[in-house]
Design a protein around this motif. Structure first.
Motif, mmCIF file in Angstrom:
data_model
loop_
_atom_site.group_PDB
_atom_site.id
_atom_site.type_symbol
_atom_site.label_atom_id
_atom_site.label_comp_id
_atom_site.label_asym_id
_atom_site.label_seq_id
_atom_site.Cartn_x
_atom_site.Cartn_y
_atom_site.Cartn_z
ATOM 1 N N ILE A 39 -16.319 70.123 -88.801
ATOM 2 C CA ILE A 39 -15.077 70.068 -89.764
ATOM 3 C C ILE A 39 -13.830 69.667 -89.016
ATOM 4 O O ILE A 39 -12.797 69.091 -89.715
ATOM 5 C CB ILE A 39 -14.818 71.661 -89.865
ATOM 6 N N LEU A 40 -13.651 69.396 -87.843
ATOM 7 C CA LEU A 40 -12.790 68.734 -87.241
ATOM 8 C C LEU A 40 -12.684 67.243 -87.484
ATOM 9 O O LEU A 40 -11.493 66.648 -87.988
ATOM 10 C CB LEU A 40 -12.953 69.015 -85.584
ATOM 11 N N ARG A 41 -13.834 66.761 -87.539
ATOM 12 C CA ARG A 41 -14.025 65.328 -87.859
ATOM 13 C C ARG A 41 -13.734 64.816 -89.400
ATOM 14 O O ARG A 41 -12.982 64.087 -89.786
ATOM 15 C CB ARG A 41 -15.558 64.674 -87.566
ATOM 16 N N TYR A 42 -14.237 66.034 -90.157
ATOM 17 C CA TYR A 42 -14.092 65.928 -91.572
ATOM 18 C C TYR A 42 -12.662 65.964 -91.995
ATOM 19 O O TYR A 42 -12.026 65.173 -93.008
ATOM 20 C CB TYR A 42 -14.647 67.270 -92.159
ATOM 21 N N TYR A 43 -11.957 66.755 -91.314
ATOM 22 C CA TYR A 43 -10.500 66.722 -91.626
ATOM 23 C C TYR A 43 -9.555 66.012 -90.765
ATOM 24 O O TYR A 43 -8.342 65.646 -91.040
ATOM 25 C CB TYR A 43 -9.760 68.163 -91.836
ATOM 26 N N GLN A 44 -10.185 64.945 -89.965
ATOM 27 C CA GLN A 44 -9.336 64.224 -89.089
ATOM 28 C C GLN A 44 -8.819 62.871 -89.959
ATOM 29 O O GLN A 44 -9.236 62.477 -90.813
ATOM 30 C CB GLN A 44 -10.350 63.537 -88.215
ATOM 31 N N ALA A 58 -12.214 69.812 -77.718
ATOM 32 C CA ALA A 58 -12.467 69.039 -79.016
ATOM 33 C C ALA A 58 -12.053 67.643 -78.995
ATOM 34 O O ALA A 58 -12.346 66.776 -79.479
ATOM 35 C CB ALA A 58 -12.531 69.722 -80.273
ATOM 36 N N MET A 112 -16.629 59.522 -102.001
ATOM 37 C CA MET A 112 -15.684 59.957 -101.158
ATOM 38 C C MET A 112 -14.587 59.010 -101.503
ATOM 39 O O MET A 112 -13.462 59.364 -101.313
ATOM 40 C CB MET A 112 -16.048 60.070 -99.793
ATOM 41 N N HIS A 125 -17.498 70.929 -84.638
ATOM 42 C CA HIS A 125 -17.325 69.574 -84.531
ATOM 43 C C HIS A 125 -17.086 68.726 -85.761
ATOM 44 O O HIS A 125 -16.301 68.021 -86.195
ATOM 45 C CB HIS A 125 -18.441 68.875 -83.537
ATOM 46 N N LEU A 148 -13.212 63.931 -79.524
ATOM 47 C CA LEU A 148 -12.931 62.968 -80.103
ATOM 48 C C LEU A 148 -12.226 61.904 -80.091
ATOM 49 O O LEU A 148 -12.362 60.755 -80.470
ATOM 50 C CB LEU A 148 -11.703 63.726 -81.530
ATOM 51 N N ARG A 203 -14.954 59.751 -92.303
ATOM 52 C CA ARG A 203 -16.003 60.643 -93.097
ATOM 53 C C ARG A 203 -17.206 59.707 -93.183
ATOM 54 O O ARG A 203 -18.467 60.162 -93.122
ATOM 55 C CB ARG A 203 -15.446 60.986 -94.405
ATOM 56 N N PHE A 246 -4.572 69.976 -88.664
ATOM 57 C CA PHE A 246 -5.292 68.752 -88.293
ATOM 58 C C PHE A 246 -4.577 67.484 -88.527
ATOM 59 O O PHE A 246 -4.891 66.499 -87.900
ATOM 60 C CB PHE A 246 -6.538 68.722 -89.161
ATOM 61 N N GLU A 247 -3.488 67.452 -89.404
ATOM 62 C CA GLU A 247 -2.817 66.148 -89.769
ATOM 63 C C GLU A 247 -1.373 66.469 -89.245
ATOM 64 O O GLU A 247 -0.812 65.230 -89.291
ATOM 65 C CB GLU A 247 -2.715 65.854 -91.322
ATOM 66 N N TRP A 305 -6.442 62.952 -83.884
ATOM 67 C CA TRP A 305 -5.805 63.855 -84.442
ATOM 68 C C TRP A 305 -5.042 64.672 -83.574
ATOM 69 O O TRP A 305 -4.084 65.450 -84.078
ATOM 70 C CB TRP A 305 -6.923 64.699 -85.150
ATOM 71 N N LEU A 354 -5.106 73.846 -92.960
ATOM 72 C CA LEU A 354 -5.866 72.999 -92.362
ATOM 73 C C LEU A 354 -4.990 71.729 -92.201
ATOM 74 O O LEU A 354 -5.264 71.295 -91.123
ATOM 75 C CB LEU A 354 -7.161 73.034 -93.068
#
Lengths: 246, 208
Positions: free
Chosen positions: B139-144, A116, A1, B137, A120, B154, A89-90, A127, A85
């Motif tokens: 996908i939200l974390r993944y793109y955070q 959510a 990654m 959950h 988080l 990640r 999210f960003e 986020w 996206l």
């Protein structure tokens, strides 16, 4: 990654056209036979879309990937989702989006998104704060400093087809032509119609195409010829492409 | 391209893929999808047409009596696909493409798309809401985050799920595919004003 592992990914190299012909063949055989490999390749495509959106590709990677994007309506659609996206999210502006995003002060945040967010934030995420930010101009996208053209084989002097519009702010022009001799170092020279050399440099092979990165300022309006020759035998002309700058 | 194919030739093609007709039909769709991707990833403009031309050609070869030997018939399909690709390079007139950033209608946004953007984001929210909680959950974390923060996030996510990063990437990709499919369905009804109003009502309800 991490960035280095990304660059080492053979699937990514395949999609960007930087794999060798042998590697391409081996990977194509593999993904046709193996559903798992096919999924890995599709995941690499998704990752490239995200990296493109976030301006995380190098100049050459971006040019290579744009070749795929413009040829594929499916990828163009996927690119829209990648941008959405990113917006969601960003909270940052999508790469190459020059327009101002619609004001987000009236943006609504769905209840599930709030729920959510609570989850988080509890695990250290931040986020949600970002989702409400307005778009900010990205200095990296300001001005079309590099422009790319694909040249068509033409007869010298005919000029047909290769009419290029070079914006005044352009600093670099990337010319794409088919690879002639794979694996052989190739030299590119841009001449004016009288045969005077305007620019010369290497023709960088990426898969089936050369990418020739020339300085834009010397290319004023007029007719030119791109001459490709073997690096070891400069007098041996491999191909010529006539083009006109407007 | 396949409209010239006789039912008999098609049946023989299916038989090569699997003895069971139902499984053969599934295999055919899978092979077709992979061939379409092959042509797309090689930069061909008419990937679906070329995939169909390839399948058509394989079916004809089989009908003419060519025996496809070897452990995997896909090797033969691949050989034909490479030929079809090479021929397409010869046929296709090279376009003189200007990829100047500001003039790429397919890759950039226009101001006039603001309303369309609102609709797309509404569809995105709707579809995120329809995901199973676990996937949402993920996908939200993944793109955070962004940059190193995203990489760290990640790693944490993968560690939390006890899976390697590559497995996380595949899992996120699967959720993404589901999400994109839902968004496509949602946008298909974009032209319907009632649908758009409905999407906005959903957003209002969710925030009230």
């Amino acid at each position: 990654m991490n960035p280095s592992s990304k660059q080492d990914s053979p699937w990514r190299a395949y999609l960007l056209g930087t794999a060798t012909a042998g590697q391409e063949r081996s990977m194509e055989e593999r993904f046709l036979e193996d559903d798992g490999a096919f999924e890995e390749l599709e995941a690499a495509e998704t990752e490239l879309l995200d990296d493109y959106t976030q301006d995380a590709l190098t100049g050459e990677e971006r040019v290579s990937f744009e070749r795929l994007l413009v040829a594929s309506p499916r990828l163009t659609k996927r690119l829209e989702v990648a941008r959405d996206l990113q917006r969601r999210f960003e909270g940052t502006r999508a790469f190459s989006s020059r327009t101002i995003d619609p004001p987000r002060d009236r943006a609504v945040v769905p209840r599930w998104l709030l729920a959510a967010a609570v989850a988080l934030v509890a695990i250290g995420g931040s986020w949600l704060v970002l989702t409400s930010r307005t778009g900010e101009s990205d200095p990296k996208t300001a001005g079309a400093e590099s422009v790319t053209f694909e040249l068509t084989p033409t007869v010298r002097g005919a000029g047909g087809g290769n009419d290029l519009v070079l914006p005044p702010e352009a600093k670099e022009v990337v010319l794409i032509v088919p690879t002639i001799r794979a694996g052989e170092r190739t030299r590119a020279v841009i001449q004016d119609v009288l045969g005077k050399e305007i620019w010369s440099g290497p023709a960088s092979a990426q898969g089936a195409r050369y990418f020739i990165r020339a300085s834009a300022p010397p290319l004023k309006a007029g007719d030119y010829v791109l001459v490709l020759s073997s690096d070891t035998a400069p007098n041996e002309v491999l191909a010529e492409y006539a083009f006109r700058i407007r | 391209m396949t409209d010239h194919l006789t039912p008999e030739a098609f049946d023989r093609l299916l038989a090569v893929l699997d003895a069971d007709r139902e499984r053969a039909a599934e295999a055919y769709e899978r092979v077709r999808l992979k061939l379409i991707r092959f042509f797309e990833w090689r930069g061909a403009a008419r990937a679906e047409d070329l995939a169909d031309a390839c399948l058509d050609r394989v079916a004809r070869k089989i009908q003419e009596g060519t025996a496809i030997t070897g452990s995997d018939p896909l090797v033969y399909f691949y050989g034909v696909a490479r030929n079809v690709l090479r021929e397409s390079w010869n046929d296709e007139k090279r376009r003189n493409t200007l990829l100047k950033k500001a003039e790429r209608p397919d890759l950039t946004h226009r101001e006039a798309e603001d309303e369309e953007l609102e609709t797309r984001l509404a569809c995105l929210d709707l579809c995120l809401g329809e995901l199973a909680e676990e996937n949402r959950h993920l996908i939200l974390r993944y793109y955070q985050g962004r940059g190193q923060a995203k990489i760290d996030s990640r790693k944490e996510l993968a560690a939390g799920l006890s899976i390697p990063l590559n497995a996380l990437r595949i899992r996120a990709h699967r959720v993404r595919v589901t999400l994109e499919s839902c968004i496509e369905d949602c946008l298909r009804e974009e032209g319907d004003p009632k649908r758009i109003e409905g999407l906005r009502n959903i957003q209002r309800d969710q925030t009230s």
